[in-house]
Design a protein around this motif. Structure first.
Motif, PDB file in Angstrom:
ATOM      1  N   ASN A  31       0.716  -1.237   0.158  1.00 49.40           N
ATOM      2  CA  ASN A  31       0.036   0.053   0.101  1.00 49.40           C
ATOM      3  C   ASN A  31       0.793   1.327   0.021  1.00 49.40           C
ATOM      4  N   THR A  32       2.190   1.095  -0.068  1.00 46.34           N
ATOM      5  CA  THR A  32       3.082   2.300  -0.303  1.00 46.34           C
ATOM      6  C   THR A  32       3.986   1.800  -1.273  1.00 46.34           C
ATOM      7  N   ARG A  33       4.504   3.059  -2.045  1.00 47.73           N
ATOM      8  CA  ARG A  33       5.756   2.981  -3.061  1.00 47.73           C
ATOM      9  C   ARG A  33       6.895   2.153  -2.313  1.00 47.73           C
ATOM     10  N   GLU A  34       7.247   2.532  -1.064  1.00 54.76           N
ATOM     11  CA  GLU A  34       8.255   1.915  -0.397  1.00 54.76           C
ATOM     12  C   GLU A  34       8.301   0.504  -0.148  1.00 54.76           C
ATOM     13  N   ARG A  35       6.895   0.070   0.134  1.00 57.95           N
ATOM     14  CA  ARG A  35       6.799  -1.290   0.084  1.00 57.95           C
ATOM     15  C   ARG A  35       6.743  -1.922  -1.131  1.00 57.95           C
ATOM     16  N   LEU A  36       6.252  -1.588  -2.190  1.00 55.97           N
ATOM     17  CA  LEU A  36       6.295  -1.897  -3.475  1.00 55.97           C
ATOM     18  C   LEU A  36       7.721  -2.039  -3.974  1.00 55.97           C
ATOM     19  N   PHE A  37       8.706  -1.072  -3.775  1.00 57.40           N
ATOM     20  CA  PHE A  37      10.016  -1.233  -4.295  1.00 57.40           C
ATOM     21  C   PHE A  37      10.697  -2.290  -3.256  1.00 57.40           C
ATOM     22  N   MET A  38      10.581  -2.426  -2.068  1.00 56.72           N
ATOM     23  CA  MET A  38      11.192  -3.277  -1.130  1.00 56.72           C
ATOM     24  C   MET A  38      10.894  -4.775  -1.432  1.00 56.72           C
ATOM     25  N   ASN A  39       9.571  -4.939  -1.859  1.00 54.11           N
ATOM     26  CA  ASN A  39       8.878  -6.218  -2.180  1.00 54.11           C
ATOM     27  C   ASN A  39       9.498  -6.778  -3.534  1.00 54.11           C
ATOM     28  N   TRP A  54      11.425   5.210  -9.354  1.00 56.32           N
ATOM     29  CA  TRP A  54      10.711   4.707 -10.519  1.00 56.32           C
ATOM     30  C   TRP A  54      11.945   4.556 -11.444  1.00 56.32           C
ATOM     31  N   ASP A  55      12.928   5.556 -11.636  1.00 56.74           N
ATOM     32  CA  ASP A  55      13.880   5.286 -12.487  1.00 56.74           C
ATOM     33  C   ASP A  55      14.693   4.240 -12.287  1.00 56.74           C
ATOM     34  N   ALA A  56      15.050   3.860 -10.977  1.00 53.31           N
ATOM     35  CA  ALA A  56      15.880   2.433 -10.676  1.00 53.31           C
ATOM     36  C   ALA A  56      15.165   1.587 -11.163  1.00 53.31           C
ATOM     37  N   LEU A  57      13.588   1.323 -10.985  1.00 56.51           N
ATOM     38  CA  LEU A  57      12.859   0.410 -11.408  1.00 56.51           C
ATOM     39  C   LEU A  57      13.080   0.092 -12.892  1.00 56.51           C
ATOM     40  N   ASN A  58      12.797   1.297 -13.586  1.00 59.33           N
ATOM     41  CA  ASN A  58      12.874   1.088 -15.065  1.00 59.33           C
ATOM     42  C   ASN A  58      13.878   0.530 -15.475  1.00 59.33           C
ATOM     43  N   ASP A  59      15.146   0.888 -14.811  1.00 61.40           N
ATOM     44  CA  ASP A  59      16.465   0.511 -15.375  1.00 61.40           C
ATOM     45  C   ASP A  59      16.579  -1.057 -14.912  1.00 61.40           C
ATOM     46  N   ILE A  91       5.858   1.413 -16.423  1.00 60.94           N
ATOM     47  CA  ILE A  91       7.145   0.975 -16.441  1.00 60.94           C
ATOM     48  C   ILE A  91       7.302  -0.688 -16.761  1.00 60.94           C
ATOM     49  N   LEU A  92       6.144  -1.248 -16.007  1.00 61.48           N
ATOM     50  CA  LEU A  92       6.106  -2.817 -16.347  1.00 61.48           C
ATOM     51  C   LEU A  92       5.910  -3.069 -17.976  1.00 61.48           C
ATOM     52  N   TYR A  93       5.026  -2.280 -18.485  1.00 64.21           N
ATOM     53  CA  TYR A  93       4.743  -2.436 -20.060  1.00 64.21           C
ATOM     54  C   TYR A  93       6.236  -2.025 -20.703  1.00 64.21           C
ATOM     55  N   TYR A  94       6.700  -1.023 -20.452  1.00 66.76           N
ATOM     56  CA  TYR A  94       7.919  -0.596 -21.202  1.00 66.76           C
ATOM     57  C   TYR A  94       8.943  -1.495 -21.064  1.00 66.76           C
ATOM     58  N   ALA A  95       9.274  -2.040 -19.821  1.00 70.97           N
ATOM     59  CA  ALA A  95      10.314  -3.068 -19.641  1.00 70.97           C
ATOM     60  C   ALA A  95       9.918  -4.304 -20.611  1.00 70.97           C
ATOM     61  N   SER A  96       8.670  -4.842 -20.467  1.00 71.96           N
ATOM     62  CA  SER A  96       8.267  -5.960 -21.158  1.00 71.96           C
ATOM     63  C   SER A  96       8.450  -5.928 -22.756  1.00 71.96           C
ATOM     64  N   THR A  97       8.441  -4.607 -23.330  1.00 70.06           N
ATOM     65  CA  THR A  97       8.383  -4.393 -24.855  1.00 70.06           C
ATOM     66  C   THR A  97       9.802  -4.068 -25.183  1.00 70.06           C
ATOM     67  N   HIS A  98      10.466  -3.474 -24.339  1.00 70.72           N
ATOM     68  CA  HIS A  98      11.892  -2.934 -24.760  1.00 70.72           C
ATOM     69  C   HIS A  98      13.226  -3.503 -23.778  1.00 70.72           C
ATOM     70  N   GLN A  99      13.004  -4.804 -23.737  1.00 73.10           N
ATOM     71  CA  GLN A  99      14.118  -5.707 -22.819  1.00 73.10           C
ATOM     72  C   GLN A  99      15.409  -5.523 -23.717  1.00 73.10           C
ATOM     73  N   ALA A 100      16.474  -5.057 -22.755  1.00 74.78           N
ATOM     74  CA  ALA A 100      17.918  -4.716 -23.160  1.00 74.78           C
ATOM     75  C   ALA A 100      18.670  -6.004 -23.096  1.00 74.78           C
ATOM     76  N   SER A 101      18.100  -7.116 -22.799  1.00 75.29           N
ATOM     77  CA  SER A 101      18.842  -8.230 -22.805  1.00 75.29           C
ATOM     78  C   SER A 101      18.044  -9.353 -23.554  1.00 75.29           C
ATOM     79  N   ASP A 102      18.738 -10.814 -23.680  1.00 76.16           N
ATOM     80  CA  ASP A 102      18.126 -11.439 -24.564  1.00 76.16           C
ATOM     81  C   ASP A 102      16.862 -12.312 -23.651  1.00 76.16           C
ATOM     82  N   LYS A 103      16.802 -11.917 -22.453  1.00 79.79           N
ATOM     83  CA  LYS A 103      15.641 -12.458 -21.579  1.00 79.79           C
ATOM     84  C   LYS A 103      14.470 -11.741 -21.791  1.00 79.79           C
TER      85      LYS A 103
END
Length: 134
Positions: A31-39, A54-59, A91-103
């Motif tokens: 229920n908080t951004r901090e808990r989301l990042f920690m989880n 958010w920038d770090a999560l995107n990275d 961020i989830l959508y962008y990362a799933s469509t623009h993956q910088a790795s072979d994964k």
């Protein structure tokens, strides 16, 4: 058209999972951004330098070379109850469509959250189109 890496499931939770996927099931009580990042930090085995913003999560989601498996699947039985949930989904959508790795990054949401998820994804698609036109 929806990306094949964005999945929706119903109450029976049926998703085709392969043998070589790193499965992350997000907690329901976020229920908080901090808990989301920690989880995410602990569940996804993010690198120690993750900045909890958010920038770090995107990275870290944009290049998931730090996992051994070929794919990471993040499952949301419920969306986190945070004020900037749209930013998270985008961020989830962008990362799933623009993956910088072979994964591959896949994200699963409950069918009950489809409308909110799709609205955020459409906004991200529009932002990406405008960035390309510029």
């Amino acid at each position: 058209m929806l990306n094949e890496n964005i999945l929706f499931f119903d109450k029976h939770f049926i998703i085709n999972i392969t043998n070589n996927e790193f499965i992350v099931r997000l907690r329901k009580d976020i229920n908080t951004r901090e808990r989301l990042f920690m989880n995410l930090f602990y569940s996804c085995w993010f690198p120690f330098y993750f900045g909890h913003n958010w920038d770090a999560l995107n990275d870290v989601l944009g290049c998931i070379d730090y996992i051994e498996e070929d794919c990471m699947l993040i499952i949301h039985e419920e969306l986190p109850k945070i004020s900037d949930i749209e930013t998270y989904i985008r961020i989830l959508y962008y990362a799933s469509t623009h993956q910088a790795s072979d994964k591959k990054l896949k994200v699963a949401f409950s069918e009950k959250d489809r409308e909110l998820v799709m609205l955020a994804i459409e906004k991200e698609k529009k932002a990406l189109e405008n960035a390309i036109e510029w």
